[in-house]
Design an enzyme around this catalytic site. Sequence first.
Site, PDB file in Angstrom:
ATOM      1  CB  CYS A  60      -0.899  -0.018   1.233  1.00 42.20           C
ATOM      2  SG  CYS A  60      -1.763  -1.758   1.507  1.00 42.20           S
ATOM      3  CB  CYS A  63       0.576   1.781   4.550  1.00 45.89           C
ATOM      4  SG  CYS A  63       0.707   1.067   6.343  1.00 45.89           S
ATOM      5  CB  CYS A 100      -9.817   0.650  16.756  1.00 43.33           C
ATOM      6  SG  CYS A 100      -9.390   0.009  15.162  1.00 43.33           S
ATOM      7  CB  CYS A 191     -15.432   0.133  10.734  1.00 43.38           C
ATOM      8  SG  CYS A 191     -14.301   1.659  10.945  1.00 43.38           S
ATOM      9  NE  ARG A 264     -14.252   6.374  14.327  1.00 42.05           N
ATOM     10  CZ  ARG A 264     -14.520   5.176  13.813  1.00 42.05           C
ATOM     11  NH1 ARG A 264     -14.074   4.743  12.779  1.00 42.05           N
ATOM     12  NH2 ARG A 264     -15.533   4.513  14.248  1.00 42.05           N
TER      13      ARG A 264
END
Length: 329
Positions: A60, A63, A100, A191, A264
């Site tokens: 990714c 990241c 989380c 989510c 969020r």
Amino acid sequence: MTGAKIRTDWTMEEARAIHALPFPDLVHRAQTLHRAHFDPAAIETASLLSIKTGGCPEDCGYCSQSAHHETGVKATKLMETDAVLAAARRARDAGAQRFCMGAAWRSPKDRDMDKLCDMVQGVSELGLETCMTLGMLKPAQVARMKEAGLDFYNHNIDTSPDHYRKIATTRTMEDRLETVDHVRKGGIRVCCGGIVGMGETEEDRIAMLVTLATLPAHPDSVPVNLWNEIDGVPVQKTARPVDPFALVRLVALARILMPASVVRLSAGRTEMSDELQALCFLAGANSIFVGDQLLTTGNPAAWRDRDLLERLGMHVAPTSPQTANLAVG
Ligand code: SAM
Ligand code: DTB
Ligand code: SF4
């Protein structure tokens, strides 16, 4: 208004037209829907912990934790359960409602499942809602996590289907959507959101939200992350600053397309002014991450968030846990 229909058949044309409304009309429409589904002064809080950092086999491009990029993030092993529970207790005592736990994996190994389930159980026993984000899951893994009491699973689509292949090559949007489907069918709340500021177009941002809003059921939470700059990742070369009003427009569009989902305002708040965050709340954002740290990057200090909410006359409270999304046909 409360009975406003939740639609999963939005088109790109409709979404573009809403997104292009004059700013006051867009925000008014979003705020009206927000009030029909939520207390507009309530903000939900979640705290993050990286339970396994770095060394990730995925590539990714945004990241810090991918083994493909030189970012200086040190790879660690999966944390011990006691240390995770100590962090969860601190997060709870600091005011978080949800905890989380994130791991830099493509997917969890079956040998890790017992420990992960212990973590979920222990965090639940502390009175916190539980969320994990561990990469791709198979249905059997979803079933085990559900049995352990996992409330939410985070798995983002990150960007539009078109832009996705420019961002990661070791997995596809279809892989992401498959895991989201397994999670939903396994009875764990979803989510799922994405990132802005990686150099995507306005069309990509709208397409990302339309992808989410046309899933068989809307995600229960939709994180909107502003890309947190990471030195040494490919996205650093393509990233473009996001116009603050474009961010507000996107939040408003998320609220309008998915009126009963919690939106969020996730990564990137350290770069946002108080005024921008307030506009995002007005446009329908009703959840934030709290605590100094996200996974590998920073988040506003607790006192700053307390101060902001106090000045806005807003308060920390659970948003509607019933999720009207279950009513989606
Ligand atoms: N490895 C798992 C996965 O990819 O689903 C879980 C952890 S991963 C870090 C969780 C999410 O964090 C990503 O899907 C992405 O949306 C978000 N993220 C990662 N790096 C970010 C950054 N630099 N800025 C903003 N969001 C980021
Ligand atoms: C999400 O959408 N944002 C969080 C959570 N889900 C896992 C992660 C943000 C990560 C920001 C970059 C970092 O701290 O490494
Ligand atoms: Fe790995 Fe998740 Fe980062 Fe991708 S986003 S490199 S899967 S930790």
